[in-house]
Design a protein around this motif. Structure first.
Motif, PDB file in Angstrom:
ATOM      1  N   LEU A  23       0.980  -1.239   0.121  1.00 49.69           N
ATOM      2  CA  LEU A  23       0.072  -0.199  -0.066  1.00 49.69           C
ATOM      3  C   LEU A  23       1.056   1.357  -0.133  1.00 49.69           C
ATOM      4  N   CYS A  24       1.877   1.188   0.772  1.00 51.06           N
ATOM      5  CA  CYS A  24       2.688   2.524   0.945  1.00 51.06           C
ATOM      6  C   CYS A  24       3.394   2.870  -0.294  1.00 51.06           C
ATOM      7  N   SER A  25       4.035   1.542  -0.872  1.00 49.76           N
ATOM      8  CA  SER A  25       4.769   1.415  -2.084  1.00 49.76           C
ATOM      9  C   SER A  25       4.121   2.319  -3.227  1.00 49.76           C
ATOM     10  N   ILE A  26       2.577   1.868  -3.429  1.00 53.24           N
ATOM     11  CA  ILE A  26       1.817   2.143  -4.382  1.00 53.24           C
ATOM     12  C   ILE A  26       1.548   3.671  -4.150  1.00 53.24           C
TER      13      ILE A  26
ATOM     14  N   GLU B 278      -2.182  12.044   4.900  1.00 54.05           N
ATOM     15  CA  GLU B 278      -1.341  12.134   6.091  1.00 54.05           C
ATOM     16  C   GLU B 278      -0.101  11.621   5.781  1.00 54.05           C
ATOM     17  N   LEU B 279       0.011  10.332   5.126  1.00 52.53           N
ATOM     18  CA  LEU B 279       1.494   9.708   4.893  1.00 52.53           C
ATOM     19  C   LEU B 279       2.073  10.745   3.795  1.00 52.53           C
ATOM     20  N   GLU B 280       1.447  11.153   2.645  1.00 52.14           N
ATOM     21  CA  GLU B 280       1.894  11.756   1.599  1.00 52.14           C
ATOM     22  C   GLU B 280       2.512  13.350   2.362  1.00 52.14           C
ATOM     23  N   ASN B 281       1.854  13.947   3.276  1.00 52.12           N
ATOM     24  CA  ASN B 281       2.200  15.123   3.648  1.00 52.12           C
ATOM     25  C   ASN B 281       3.169  14.952   4.406  1.00 52.12           C
ATOM     26  N   LEU B 282       3.268  13.986   5.427  1.00 53.24           N
ATOM     27  CA  LEU B 282       4.538  13.740   6.516  1.00 53.24           C
ATOM     28  C   LEU B 282       5.751  13.343   5.675  1.00 53.24           C
ATOM     29  N   ILE B 283       5.605  12.682   4.570  1.00 57.18           N
ATOM     30  CA  ILE B 283       6.875  12.487   3.678  1.00 57.18           C
ATOM     31  C   ILE B 283       7.323  13.643   3.165  1.00 57.18           C
ATOM     32  N   LYS B 284       6.366  14.531   2.616  1.00 55.45           N
ATOM     33  CA  LYS B 284       6.736  15.706   1.754  1.00 55.45           C
ATOM     34  C   LYS B 284       7.528  16.579   2.967  1.00 55.45           C
ATOM     35  N   THR B 285       6.833  16.568   4.245  1.00 60.07           N
ATOM     36  CA  THR B 285       7.569  17.571   5.087  1.00 60.07           C
ATOM     37  C   THR B 285       8.866  17.311   5.579  1.00 60.07           C
TER      38      THR B 285
END
Length: 120
Positions: free
Chosen positions: A17-20, A109-116
């Motif tokens: 899921l995270c990879s996709i 939330e995952l996307e935003n945290l990675i970007k941060t």
């Protein structure tokens, strides 16, 4: 050049899921179901950020994160600690992680945290 995210989790569904999601966001993604060889994996893959599960064999997320954060060559790599534990914040602090994310998590939330954590 694409930023690279290395995900440590023993749940293949979470890894998939995270990879996709992260691939769709334009990241290169590598995964691992164990954490005992974190230094070797980081040396080989040179990730820009790491997602670390708490309950990962063989040494666990806290110890793996501590190993990374105590390594002079790799301690700058941001680690996002993620787990279904209700005390995720304190576990992340004990590990020395840069951020934390509670499972189940919102994909945005995952996307935003990675970007941060990847802000240059």
């Amino acid at each position: 050049m694409k930023k690279k995210v290395l995900i440590f989790d023993d749940d293949v569904n979470i890894l998939e899921l995270c990879s996709i999601i992260l691939n769709e966001c334009g990241y290169e993604v590598e995964t691992s179901e164990t954490s005992h060889d974190i230094i070797e994996k980081v040396e080989k893959l040179q990730p820009d950020a790491i997602l670390m599960d708490n309950w990962i064999p063989d040494i666990g997320g806290i110890e793996a994160t501590r190993l990374l954060k105590s390594h002079p060559k790799f301690n700058h790599i941001p680690v996002i600690y993620f787990s279904a534990n209700n005390d995720i914040k304190s576990l992340a602090e004990m590990a020395g992680a840069d951020a934390h994310l509670a499972k189940p998590f919102d994909l945005d939330e995952l996307e935003n945290l990675i970007k941060t954590v990847l802000v240059d």
